[in-house]
Design a protein around this motif. Structure first.
Motif, PDB file in Angstrom:
ATOM      1  N   ILE A  88      67.452  87.186  46.576  1.00 51.25           N
ATOM      2  CA  ILE A  88      67.694  88.041  47.976  1.00 51.25           C
ATOM      3  C   ILE A  88      66.291  87.658  48.746  1.00 51.25           C
ATOM      4  N   GLN A  89      66.445  87.199  50.010  1.00 50.14           N
ATOM      5  CA  GLN A  89      65.559  87.017  50.956  1.00 50.14           C
ATOM      6  C   GLN A  89      65.598  87.718  52.317  1.00 50.14           C
ATOM      7  N   LEU A  90      64.398  88.407  53.045  1.00 47.46           N
ATOM      8  CA  LEU A  90      64.527  88.578  54.159  1.00 47.46           C
ATOM      9  C   LEU A  90      63.540  87.864  54.943  1.00 47.46           C
ATOM     10  N   ASN A  91      64.008  87.374  56.354  1.00 47.32           N
ATOM     11  CA  ASN A  91      62.918  86.479  57.026  1.00 47.32           C
ATOM     12  C   ASN A  91      62.850  87.155  58.356  1.00 47.32           C
ATOM     13  N   HIS A  92      61.541  86.907  58.976  1.00 50.34           N
ATOM     14  CA  HIS A  92      61.380  87.050  60.241  1.00 50.34           C
ATOM     15  C   HIS A  92      60.522  86.008  60.815  1.00 50.34           C
ATOM     16  N   SER A  93      61.080  85.557  62.049  1.00 51.85           N
ATOM     17  CA  SER A  93      60.561  84.046  62.604  1.00 51.85           C
ATOM     18  C   SER A  93      60.678  84.292  63.976  1.00 51.85           C
ATOM     19  N   ASN A  94      59.989  83.753  64.670  1.00 51.98           N
ATOM     20  CA  ASN A  94      60.086  83.333  66.152  1.00 51.98           C
ATOM     21  C   ASN A  94      60.382  81.923  66.527  1.00 51.98           C
ATOM     22  N   SER A  95      60.684  81.079  65.374  1.00 51.38           N
ATOM     23  CA  SER A  95      61.216  79.793  65.508  1.00 51.38           C
ATOM     24  C   SER A  95      62.488  79.631  65.305  1.00 51.38           C
ATOM     25  N   ASP A  96      63.119  78.297  65.768  1.00 47.84           N
ATOM     26  CA  ASP A  96      64.284  77.800  65.145  1.00 47.84           C
ATOM     27  C   ASP A  96      64.426  76.618  64.814  1.00 47.84           C
ATOM     28  N   LEU A  97      64.131  76.378  63.339  1.00 41.06           N
ATOM     29  CA  LEU A  97      64.013  75.000  62.816  1.00 41.06           C
ATOM     30  C   LEU A  97      64.517  75.205  61.261  1.00 41.06           C
ATOM     31  N   ILE A  98      65.035  73.815  61.291  1.00 44.65           N
ATOM     32  CA  ILE A  98      65.582  73.645  59.891  1.00 44.65           C
ATOM     33  C   ILE A  98      64.603  73.510  58.833  1.00 44.65           C
ATOM     34  N   LEU A  99      64.884  74.337  57.670  1.00 37.91           N
ATOM     35  CA  LEU A  99      63.782  74.209  56.832  1.00 37.91           C
ATOM     36  C   LEU A  99      63.681  72.926  55.828  1.00 37.91           C
ATOM     37  N   TYR A 433      57.309  89.913  37.076  1.00 34.48           N
ATOM     38  CA  TYR A 433      56.979  91.333  36.416  1.00 34.48           C
ATOM     39  C   TYR A 433      58.611  91.709  35.746  1.00 34.48           C
ATOM     40  N   SER A 434      58.590  91.976  34.359  1.00 31.86           N
ATOM     41  CA  SER A 434      59.886  92.426  33.973  1.00 31.86           C
ATOM     42  C   SER A 434      61.050  91.594  34.363  1.00 31.86           C
ATOM     43  N   SER A 435      60.852  90.377  34.171  1.00 34.64           N
ATOM     44  CA  SER A 435      61.997  89.346  34.415  1.00 34.64           C
ATOM     45  C   SER A 435      62.413  89.251  35.841  1.00 34.64           C
ATOM     46  N   LEU A 436      61.755  89.887  36.442  1.00 37.35           N
ATOM     47  CA  LEU A 436      61.861  89.584  38.103  1.00 37.35           C
ATOM     48  C   LEU A 436      60.876  88.798  38.807  1.00 37.35           C
ATOM     49  N   HIS A 437      60.928  87.947  39.869  1.00 36.91           N
ATOM     50  CA  HIS A 437      60.146  87.164  40.545  1.00 36.91           C
ATOM     51  C   HIS A 437      60.023  87.760  42.021  1.00 36.91           C
ATOM     52  N   TYR A 438      58.851  88.222  42.365  1.00 40.17           N
ATOM     53  CA  TYR A 438      58.845  88.622  43.657  1.00 40.17           C
ATOM     54  C   TYR A 438      58.025  87.737  44.467  1.00 40.17           C
ATOM     55  N   GLU A 439      58.426  87.185  45.744  1.00 46.86           N
ATOM     56  CA  GLU A 439      57.889  86.291  46.542  1.00 46.86           C
ATOM     57  C   GLU A 439      57.448  86.647  47.966  1.00 46.86           C
ATOM     58  N   GLN A 449      54.685  70.819  71.360  1.00 38.34           N
ATOM     59  CA  GLN A 449      54.607  71.460  72.460  1.00 38.34           C
ATOM     60  C   GLN A 449      53.548  72.480  72.595  1.00 38.34           C
ATOM     61  N   ASP A 450      52.460  72.574  71.432  1.00 35.16           N
ATOM     62  CA  ASP A 450      51.485  73.302  71.401  1.00 35.16           C
ATOM     63  C   ASP A 450      51.566  74.664  71.133  1.00 35.16           C
ATOM     64  N   GLU A 451      52.872  75.004  70.647  1.00 29.39           N
ATOM     65  CA  GLU A 451      53.629  76.416  70.634  1.00 29.39           C
ATOM     66  C   GLU A 451      53.378  76.936  69.239  1.00 29.39           C
ATOM     67  N   LEU A 452      53.129  78.030  68.623  1.00 27.71           N
ATOM     68  CA  LEU A 452      52.814  78.658  67.462  1.00 27.71           C
ATOM     69  C   LEU A 452      53.940  79.021  66.931  1.00 27.71           C
ATOM     70  N   GLU A 453      54.347  78.748  65.980  1.00 21.65           N
ATOM     71  CA  GLU A 453      55.641  79.017  65.108  1.00 21.65           C
ATOM     72  C   GLU A 453      55.373  80.003  63.910  1.00 21.65           C
ATOM     73  N   ILE A 454      55.769  80.992  63.765  1.00 21.86           N
ATOM     74  CA  ILE A 454      55.234  81.785  62.514  1.00 21.86           C
ATOM     75  C   ILE A 454      56.705  82.351  61.758  1.00 21.86           C
ATOM     76  N   CYS A 455      56.901  82.069  60.476  1.00 20.22           N
ATOM     77  CA  CYS A 455      57.967  82.588  59.909  1.00 20.22           C
ATOM     78  C   CYS A 455      57.429  83.341  58.479  1.00 20.22           C
ATOM     79  N   ASN A 456      57.890  84.660  58.357  1.00 20.53           N
ATOM     80  CA  ASN A 456      57.574  85.222  57.381  1.00 20.53           C
ATOM     81  C   ASN A 456      58.562  85.652  56.248  1.00 20.53           C
ATOM     82  N   THR A 457      58.561  85.631  55.069  1.00 25.28           N
ATOM     83  CA  THR A 457      59.748  85.781  54.204  1.00 25.28           C
ATOM     84  C   THR A 457      59.507  86.601  52.985  1.00 25.28           C
ATOM     85  N   ILE A 458      60.081  87.452  52.511  1.00 26.19           N
ATOM     86  CA  ILE A 458      59.770  88.398  51.421  1.00 26.19           C
ATOM     87  C   ILE A 458      60.837  88.174  50.658  1.00 26.19           C
ATOM     88  N   GLY A 459      61.154  88.077  49.049  1.00 28.88           N
ATOM     89  CA  GLY A 459      62.179  87.914  48.263  1.00 28.88           C
ATOM     90  C   GLY A 459      62.063  88.195  46.942  1.00 28.88           C
TER      91      GLY A 459
END
Length: 462
Positions: A88-99, A433-439, A449-459
């Motif tokens: 399960i992941q939650l993402n926040h990004s100001n970009s539109d790019l294929i990973l 921790y306890s068979s779970l992997h936190y990322e 275009q010299d624009e800064l794109e930032i993507c944060n992901t927790i999972g």
């Protein structure tokens, strides 16, 4: 009767078929180390779980910590019914790019869910069930990139379903075929290593998703192109591995009426007369688009430090009117140090392309499935559908200590027709921790275009 008994003996002595470890598995860092240290053949992926378990035994005494970590994971995956992972992941990004190498998933998806389960019905029949859900263009999308049925033996295994295919020895940079695009249903015939030369083969066919850019009689048409892939590899002296790869992208829409077995054979083995455009040959008579590559990997040791040096040379079409010469070429070189020290590993990969890679005059969308490159991820980052020469550079450092794993990657992309280089830095932190992997992962990318794109992901990975 005698012939029947011999046949039964041969069948019962053949080794069983196997499911595959997903390419982006949570244990892939440990697997990469074990593959090098045990000298396991690695010219194609995904890896057979049974093959991984077999080769893991080779490091039991030399690298006991790594062996124990992998043994626990692989034994679980070989159980009759098991959950390989749930994410399960939650993402926040100001970009539109294929990973990169993520089956077509985009950074604009605010969430990502995936679960994979393995079922071993018998030694010769297994099933992998996979489902993922994420956002695409603000709509919820459900995919199944690793759901398939496997049956047969290790020397002749058949896989039917949505199965990954990766041809090449590099970790992140496959020229001909990777998991960068979403999977379409395929039929695959393949083997694990055979004989003391560790000979392997892989052959598959798939019908790709619909595209509306198929050129025929000077008009664009809608249809489903076809893709055939072929791989073979072998080892020499237990430390050199050679491989050859080829794909044929063809048909779709009105072009689909030329895909008889004879046409396919001629396009593969008499390319210049039946596939490449030449005098007296119209564009409508061209069969399709072909890519090929050869690979070499060397496992060695220097000053008690094991390392892997690998290389891939690829071609899009042929040159000099003969199939023995490459046309538009590309090349990847890589170096992997799995034990730079006890807790550190390092990898460097560089790829250079001549022009016209992944583009083709018969297919407006190029060598893609759902607009994602079937080969190298560099096409994801082009601001246009251009075809200028290009270079990519990746340097990755991994720190691993008991429950912690941190990977930092620096990526540089250079397109010849754009003065500005694109630079990205990705940091991935995982805590067990306890068979779970936190990322947690953060990617910072300065685009062309010299624009800064930032993507944060927790999972969380179960």
């Amino acid at each position: 009767m005698k012939l029947l008994l011999i046949s039964l003996f041969v069948v019962t002595t053949l080794s069983a078929s196997s499911l595959y470890l997903p390419i982006n598995s949570k244990i892939s860092h440990d697997v990469d180390k074990m593959v090098l240290l045990s000298k396991m053949p690695s010219a194609k992926r995904p890896y057979s779980i049974k093959l991984l378990h077999q080769y893991n035994q080779k490091i039991r005494h030399t690298y006991p910590k790594l062996y124990k970590r992998l043994e626990a994971s692989l034994k679980k995956l070989l159980q009759n019914i098991t959950i390989e992972s749930a994410k399960i992941q939650l993402n926040h990004s100001n970009s539109d790019l294929i990973l990169n190498n993520s089956n077509g998933v985009n950074t604009n998806s605010t969430y990502y869910f995936e679960a994979t389960s393995f079922i071993h019905a018998t030694d010769y029949l297994q099933t992998s069930l996979n489902i993922s859900q994420y956002q695409e263009n603000e709509h919820s999308t459900i995919a199944s990139n690793n759901s398939y049925i496997s049956f047969g033996w290790d020397t002749f295994q058949v896989d039917i379903g949505y199965r990954d295919h990766w041809y090449g020895v590099a970790k992140n940079s496959a020229l001909v075929l990777s998991n960068n695009a979403i999977n379409s249903p395929s039929i695959t015939i393949s083997s694990n290593p055979i004989t003391s030369y560790h000979i392997e083969y892989d052959f598959f066919y798939t019908k790709l998703d619909e595209t509306d850019g198929i050129v025929y009689q000077e008009k664009y048409h809608t249809g489903n192109p076809h893709l055939i892939g072929m791989h073979s590899s072998f080892t020499l002296f237990n430390f050199l591995e050679f491989g050859a790869n080829r794909t044929l992208f063809f048909g779709g829409g009105p072009r689909g009426n030329i895909n008889s077995p004879t046409d396919i054979y001629n396009a593969l083995f008499d390319t210049n007369n039946f596939d490449n455009f030449h005098d007296g040959f119209t564009q409508d008579q061209e069969f399709g688009n072909q890519l090929a590559s050869i690979t070499l990997k060397m496992n060695a040791e220097f000053n008690k430090t094991p390392f892997s040096l690998y290389w891939e040379l690829g071609a899009e079409d042929t040159g000099s009117t003969t199939i023995y010469y490459f046309g538009n070429s590309a090349a990847t070189i890589g170096l992997y140090l799995p034990l730079l020290s006890d807790k550190h590993s390092l990898r460097y990969e560089q790829t250079s392309f001549q022009d016209s890679w992944y583009t083709h005059h018969l297919y407006a969308d190029g060598y893609t499935n759902q607009n994602s490159s079937l080969g190298h991820w560099i096409k994801n980052h082009r601001p246009t559908n251009g075809s200028s020469p290009a270079n990519s550079y990746e340097l990755s450092h991994t720190y691993q200590d008991k429950a912690w794993l941190m990977e930092n990657t620096l990526t540089v992309i250079d397109l010849e027709d754009i003065e500005q280089k694109a630079i990205g830095v990705t940091s991935n932190l995982r805590f067990d921790y306890s068979s779970l992997h936190y990322e947690y992962q953060i990617s910072i990318y300065r685009n062309f275009q010299d624009e800064l794109e930032i993507c944060n992901t927790i999972g969380v990975i179960f």
